[in-house]
Enzyme design. Structure first.
Site, PDB file in Angstrom:
ATOM      1  N   TYR A   1      44.065   1.185 -17.947  1.00  0.00           N
ATOM      2  CA  TYR A   1      43.754   2.529 -18.462  1.00  0.00           C
ATOM      3  C   TYR A   1      44.493   3.593 -17.631  1.00  0.00           C
ATOM      4  CZ  TYR A   1      40.312   0.430 -21.545  1.00  0.00           C
ATOM      5  OH  TYR A   1      39.716  -0.304 -22.538  1.00  0.00           O
TER       6      TYR A   1
ATOM      7  N   ARG B   1      36.710   1.501 -10.062  1.00  0.00           N
ATOM      8  CA  ARG B   1      37.083   0.167 -10.535  1.00  0.00           C
ATOM      9  C   ARG B   1      38.579  -0.011 -10.316  1.00  0.00           C
ATOM     10  NH1 ARG B   1      35.109  -3.349 -15.786  1.00  0.00           N
ATOM     11  NH2 ARG B   1      35.219  -5.266 -14.572  1.00  0.00           N
TER      12      ARG B   1
ATOM     13  N   HIS C   1      44.701  -4.892 -20.145  1.00  0.00           N
ATOM     14  CA  HIS C   1      44.373  -5.435 -21.466  1.00  0.00           C
ATOM     15  C   HIS C   1      45.572  -6.094 -22.130  1.00  0.00           C
ATOM     16  CE1 HIS C   1      40.288  -4.394 -21.628  1.00  0.00           C
ATOM     17  NE2 HIS C   1      40.447  -3.093 -21.721  1.00  0.00           N
TER      18      HIS C   1
ATOM     19  N   GLN D   1      32.393 -13.231 -29.228  1.00  0.00           N
ATOM     20  CA  GLN D   1      32.355 -13.114 -30.694  1.00  0.00           C
ATOM     21  C   GLN D   1      31.494 -11.974 -31.212  1.00  0.00           C
ATOM     22  OE1 GLN D   1      31.762 -16.896 -32.756  1.00  0.00           O
ATOM     23  NE2 GLN D   1      32.733 -17.888 -31.041  1.00  0.00           N
TER      24      GLN D   1
HETATM   25  N1  FMN Z   1      34.860  -2.420 -18.769  1.00  0.00           N
HETATM   26  C1  FMN Z   1      34.982  -1.135 -18.408  1.00  0.00           C
HETATM   27  O1  FMN Z   1      35.332  -0.872 -17.261  1.00  0.00           O
HETATM   28  N2  FMN Z   1      34.707  -0.115 -19.292  1.00  0.00           N
HETATM   29  C2  FMN Z   1      34.276  -0.346 -20.557  1.00  0.00           C
HETATM   30  O2  FMN Z   1      34.009   0.589 -21.314  1.00  0.00           O
HETATM   31  C3  FMN Z   1      34.138  -1.704 -20.956  1.00  0.00           C
HETATM   32  N3  FMN Z   1      33.702  -2.015 -22.213  1.00  0.00           N
HETATM   33  C4  FMN Z   1      33.435  -3.316 -22.523  1.00  0.00           C
HETATM   34  C5  FMN Z   1      32.860  -3.623 -23.758  1.00  0.00           C
HETATM   35  C6  FMN Z   1      32.497  -4.914 -24.064  1.00  0.00           C
HETATM   36  C7  FMN Z   1      31.821  -5.206 -25.380  1.00  0.00           C
HETATM   37  C8  FMN Z   1      32.757  -5.966 -23.134  1.00  0.00           C
HETATM   38  C9  FMN Z   1      32.376  -7.385 -23.417  1.00  0.00           C
HETATM   39  C10 FMN Z   1      33.360  -5.666 -21.927  1.00  0.00           C
HETATM   40  C11 FMN Z   1      33.704  -4.358 -21.599  1.00  0.00           C
HETATM   41  N4  FMN Z   1      34.269  -4.058 -20.362  1.00  0.00           N
HETATM   42  C12 FMN Z   1      34.432  -2.734 -20.004  1.00  0.00           C
HETATM   43  C13 FMN Z   1      34.616  -5.120 -19.386  1.00  0.00           C
HETATM   44  C14 FMN Z   1      33.413  -5.557 -18.570  1.00  0.00           C
HETATM   45  O3  FMN Z   1      32.994  -4.538 -17.693  1.00  0.00           O
HETATM   46  C15 FMN Z   1      33.739  -6.797 -17.724  1.00  0.00           C
HETATM   47  O4  FMN Z   1      34.783  -6.529 -16.864  1.00  0.00           O
HETATM   48  C16 FMN Z   1      34.119  -8.005 -18.555  1.00  0.00           C
HETATM   49  O5  FMN Z   1      33.209  -8.174 -19.621  1.00  0.00           O
HETATM   50  C17 FMN Z   1      34.152  -9.276 -17.703  1.00  0.00           C
HETATM   51  O6  FMN Z   1      32.979  -9.467 -16.986  1.00  0.00           O
HETATM   52  P1  FMN Z   1      31.798 -10.432 -17.467  1.00  0.00           P
HETATM   53  O7  FMN Z   1      32.365 -11.818 -17.476  1.00  0.00           O
HETATM   54  O8  FMN Z   1      30.739 -10.268 -16.426  1.00  0.00           O
HETATM   55  O9  FMN Z   1      31.375  -9.990 -18.809  1.00  0.00           O
END
Ligand code: FMN
Length: 694
Positions: free
Chosen positions: A166, A214, A252, A339
Site C-alpha cells: 500500500y 505495520r 499483494h 473462500q
Molecule cells: N490487512 C490489513 O493490514 N488491512 C486490511 O484492511 C486487511 N483486510 C483484510 C481483509 C480480509 C477479509 C482478510 C482475510 C485479511 C485482511 N488483511 C488486512 C490481512 C490480515 O490482516 C492478515 O495479514 C492476513 O489475513 C494473514 O493473517 P492470518 O493468517 O492471521 O489471517
C-alpha cells in the site's frame, strides 16, 4: 496454559491483558454507516472471547486513499459517532481497539489513485498520479487528523498500514519509488514519508495513544527492500514514536503466496524475529498463525512479543478464552481457505467465514436456546450434517447423527490428504469434539432407511447425505477399466496410480488431484492404506517451511541481501507425469477462487502438469486416453491410470416424495441439495441456518 501468551504487556501508559491481537480485516461492514451496529456486534463477540486488542479494517485518511469508491472514512463528526459504537462495544468487554489507517495508493480501485511514481500496479486497472511534495505534506496532515478523530471516537490507538504494497510501502521500496526528490533515492529518503506520518500522528494524538506500524518485513517483489533497509526503517519508526511494530508480509502483487492454506504455519516468523533484535519496542508476529501451540512457541522462544491473528478470529471469536482454559482442541481453526473472507472482499461482498457462518452476521444468524427441545435426526456426517447437528445441539435439541461410513467428515477427509490442504483436518477434529461435548448421539456405519426413520418418530429430519462422484461408466468407452478411478477411490487409498496419469475434469478437485499426484511432499495414500485414512485423528504432515521456501523462491536468510527476499525457486522434478484435461476451451482453472486460484495454477505449471483444454474424450483403452483435441485431431495420451473428476451427484434417496406427508419435517442441505462444485461454505451455512430455525 500457554503462560507466555497470557502474560500481560505493560506499554507504560496502559497494559494489554495478554499477547493476542486480532489483526486488521476489512469486512465490508465498515464502508456503510448503517452497518456499524453489525460491526460493533462483530467486535463485541471477539472482545467477549478474551482478545487483548483488536484492529479494525483499513480506513482511508482521505479520498485519494480509498480502497474502493466511498470506502470507510474517519473525516467528520458523523464518522466519529459511527465509530463510537465500535469502540464502546470493544471496551464493554475489556478489549483495546485500534483503528487502522490505510491509504491504498496505487492499489485503490478508483480513479483518484496516487503513488510515489506514476507506475500502474499489475493487479489494478488505474494508473496512479505521482504525488507532489505538497500532496505528500497534505496527506501527512490527513493521517494526523484521522488519528485525532479516531482518538475522539474512543480508539485506544491507530495502526498505520505500511506494508502489503500500500501507499507507504510504495514509497519505502524501489519497486515503485523512482523519485529523485527528497522522498526518493536511498532508504533515508524513501522512508521520510512514513516517518513523517508517524511523527505527525504522535503529535496530534498525544503520548497516551497506541501507534502500531505495520512494517513490510519482506517485500517479496523485485526491487524490494533488503533486510538492512527494513531494519533502518524499523529503527527510524521507533524513534518517530511507534508503540508496537507489527509484521506485514509481501506485497499483494507478489507472486509468492503469503496467506493461503498451503503456506506453512508461522512461515515468516524468523523475519519478524530479525527485526525484533534491532528495536526496543514490542514486536508482533503475523500471518498463518492459527493455533495456540504455534503462538506460544513464538513468544516463548523470544521471536516476537505478541501474536496477531486475523482470520483465526473470524473462524472462532472465542479462540483466546478457549486457549486460556486449556480447550485448544475445541477451537474452530482457521483453515486459511479465503473462500468466505478475502474472496468475498474482492467480490465486494461482506466477509464471513467458511467454518463459521456467524462471522460478521452476529446479529442475523443467532443460535437461540430452544424452549421446546425436539428430536432431530441428521443424516450424513459430512460438514453440512456436522454443522447442522452442532447448531441444533447447541440450541438444546436432542440430536442423533447417522453416518453410513465409519468416519465423520465426508469430503473433508479427501481434502485433508491433498498436499497443502492439511488444515482441513482441523475442521473435522473441531466438529467431532463439539458433537461429543454437546452429547450428540453419533451412529457410524449406519445406513438409514425410510422405514427406520418413520419408526423412530423424529420431529425433524435433516438430510445431509452429500454427493457421490459422477461416474463416466456407460458414458465413455473404457471408463469401467480397472485403471480408471474416481477421485474418491484415489484419495481414500482404495486404488493407486502409475507414473503417468490423466485427470479428467479441471475444476477444483481436478486441480487438487493433480497437485496430490505431483507434489513431492504428498503422502502416498496407497502406502498408508485405507485403515489410517479412516482414522479421523490421522493428520497428514504439512510441508516444512524450508521446503516450501525452496519451492517458491523465498530466502531462508533472515539477514537477506537479495531484493525483497526473493531467490531463484528450485527446479522441480515432478514425481509423476500428469495430464489435466477439460472439455471447455480456454485457460484451465479460470473458475478457481480469486485469492487462491493463482497459487494452484502456479503449482501445476511448476510441476510440469500438461494442460489440455477443449478436449473431447473419445475412449479409454489400455494404451491411454483417446481425445479429439481443440484442433479436431485425434490424439492418444499414453497413461497408466485415469482419475475422473467430472463433478458429483446429489444423494437424495431419503427425501420423501412430493405428496407424501411423513410425520417429521424434512430439510435438505449441502451437497445433497445442490451438488454443483463441492461447496463447503454453503454446506456449513445451510446446516447452521436450518438448525438455527427449528
Ligand atoms: N490487512 C490489513 O493490514 N488491512 C486490511 O484492511 C486487511 N483486510 C483484510 C481483509 C480480509 C477479509 C482478510 C482475510 C485479511 C485482511 N488483511 C488486512 C490481512 C490480515 O490482516 C492478515 O495479514 C492476513 O489475513 C494473514 O493473517 P492470518 O493468517 O492471521 O489471517
Amino acid at each position: 496454559h500457554y503462560p507466555h501468551l497470557f502474560e500481560p504487556l505493560d506499554l507504560g501508559f496502559t497494559t494489554l491483558k495478554n499477547r493476542l491481537v486480532m489483526g486488521s480485516m476489512h469486512t465490508g461492514l465498515e464502508d456503510r454507516f448503517y452497518n456499524y451496529g453489525k460491526l460493533a456486534a462483530y467486535f463485541a463477540e471477539r472482545a467477549k472471547g478474551g482478545v487483548a486488542m483488536m484492529i479494525t479494517g483499513g480506513i482511508a485518511p482521505n479520498r485519494e486513499g480509498w480502497l474502493s469508491p466511498v470506502g470507510g472514512t474517519m473525516n467528520t463528526k458523523a464518522d466519529v459517532i459511527n465509530h463510537q459504537r465500535v469502540t464502546r462495544a470493544a471496551h464493554k468487554y475489556d478489549s483495546k481497539i485500534i483503528m487502522q489507517i490505510l491509504h491504498s495508493g496505487r492499489y485503490g480501485y478508483q480513479p483518484f489513485v496516487v503513488s510515489s511514481s506514476p507506475i500502474k500496479s499489475p493487479i489494478s486497472p488505474f494508473k496512479p498520479r505521482k504525488m507532489s511534495i505538497k500532496n505528500i505534506e497534505q496527506t501527512v496532515k490527513d493521517y494526523a487528523r484521522c488519528a485525532k478523530l479516531a482518538k475522539q471516537a474512543g480508539y485506544d490507538g491507530v495502526e498505520i498500514m505500511g506494508s502489503e504494497g500500500y501507499l507507504l510501502n510504495q514509497f519505502l521500496s524501489r519497486h515503485v519509488n523512482k523519485r529523485t526528490d527528497e522522498y526518493g533515492g536511498d532508504i533515508q529518503n524513501r522512508m521520510k514519508f512514513a516517518v513523517d506520518v508517524v511523527k505527525a500522528v504522535r503529535e496530534a494524538a498525544g503520548e497516551d495513544f497506541i501507534i502500531l506500524f505495520r512494517l513490510s518485513v519482506i517485500d517479496l517483489v523485485k526491487d524490494g527492500n533488503v533486510m538492512d533497509e527494513v531494519i533502518t526503517v524499523a529503527k527510524a519508526l521507533e524513534e518517530a514514536g511507534v508503540t508496537i511494530m507489527n509484521t506485514g508480509i509481501g506485497w499483494h502483487e507478489a507472486r509468492i503466496p503469503t496467506i493461503v492454506t498451503s503456506v506453512p504455519r508461522a512461515a515468516f516468523v524468523d523475519f519478524t524475529a530479525e527485526i525484533k533484535k534491532h528495536i526496543n519496542i514490542p514486536m508482533m508476529a503475523a500471518n498463518r498463525i492459527n493455533m495456540p501451540e504455534t503462538a506460544e512457541e513464538i513468544v516463548a522462544s523470544g521471536q516476537a512479543d505478541m501474536i496477531q491473528m486475523a482470520r483465526p478470529f473470524l473462524a472462532d471469536a472465542h479462540w483466546v478464552n478457549k486457549a486460556k482454559n486449556g480447550q485448544a482442541d475445541r477451537i474452530n481453526t482457521c483453515i486459511a481457505c479465503n473462500q468466505a473472507c478475502l474472496d468475498h472482499t474482492f467480490a465486494n461482498k461482506r466477509s464471513t467465514c467458511l467454518v463459521n457462518p456467524q462471522a460478521c452476521y452476529e446479529t442475523e444468524l443467532v443460535y437461540k436456546k430452544t424452549k421446546k427441545p425436539k428430536k432431530v435426526a441428521v443424516i450424513g456426517g459430512g460438514v453440512a450434517g456436522m454443522s447442522a447437528a452442532h447448531v441444533a445441539a447447541l440450541r438444546g435439541h436432542k440430536v442423533t447423527l447417522f453416518e453410513a461410513k465409519d468416519i465423520l467428515g465426508g469430503q473433508f477427509n479427501y481434502a485433508k490428504v491433498i498436499p497443502g490442504k492439511e488444515e482441513f483436518f482441523e475442521t473435522i477434529r473441531y466438529y467431532i469434539n463439539e458433537l461429543e461435548h454437546l452429547g450428540v448421539e453419533i451412529k457410524l456405519n449406519t445406513k438409514v432407511d425410510k422405514a427406520m426413520l418413520e419408526k423412530a418418530k423424529f420431529h425433524h429430519v435433516i438430510v445431509a447425505t452429500g454427493v457421490v462422484p459422477r461416474s463416466l461408466a456407460g458414458k465413455l468407452e473404457g471408463a469401467d477399466l480397472p485403471q480408471v478411478m474416481s477421485y474418491a477411490e484415489l484419495l481414500s487409498g482404495e486404488k493407486s496410480v502409475g507414473d503417468t496419469v490423466a485427470v479428467i475434469g479441471a475444476g477444483g478437485i481436478g486441480f487438487d488431484v493433480s497437485e496430490y499426484l505431483t507434489a513431492k511432499h504428498g503422502q502416498p495414500l496407497d502406502e498408508l492404506g485405507p485403515e489410517l485414512l479412516k482414522d479421523p485423528s490421522y493428520r497428514p504432515k504439512a510441508q516444512s517451511v524450508s521446503e516450501w521456501r525452496e519451492e517458491w523462491g523465498v530466502t531462508s536468510d533472515t539477514d537477506y541481501q537479495t531484493e525483497g527476499g526473493l531467490i531463484k525457486p528450485e527446479a522441480i522434478k515432478p514425481i509423476r507425469q500428469v495430464y489435466l484435461m477439460q472439455r471447455t476451451k480456454g485457460r484451465l482453472g479460470s473458475g478457481l477462487n480469486k485469492t487462491s486460484g493463482w497459487v494452484h495454477r502456479a503449482h501445476i505449471k511448476s510441476h510440469g502438469v500438461i494442460q489440455v483444454s477443449g478436449a473431447q474424450y473419445d475412449k479409454i483403452t489400455n494404451e491411454g486416453v483417446w481425445i479429439t483435441n481443440n484442433q479436431g485431431q485425434t490424439q492418444l495420451l499414453r497413461v497408466d491410470s485415469v482419475v475422473v473428476c467430472a463433478g458429483q451427484e446429489s444423494v437424495v434417496e431419503l427425501m420423501p416424495n412430493v405428496g407424501d406427508a411423513p410425520d417429521a419435517q424434512y430439510h435438505l442441505i449441502g451437497g445433497a441439495k445442490l451438488a454443483a462444485e463441492l461447496d463447503a461454505k454453503r454446506a456449513i451455512r445451510d446446516g447452521a441456518e436450518v438448525a438455527a430455525a427449528i
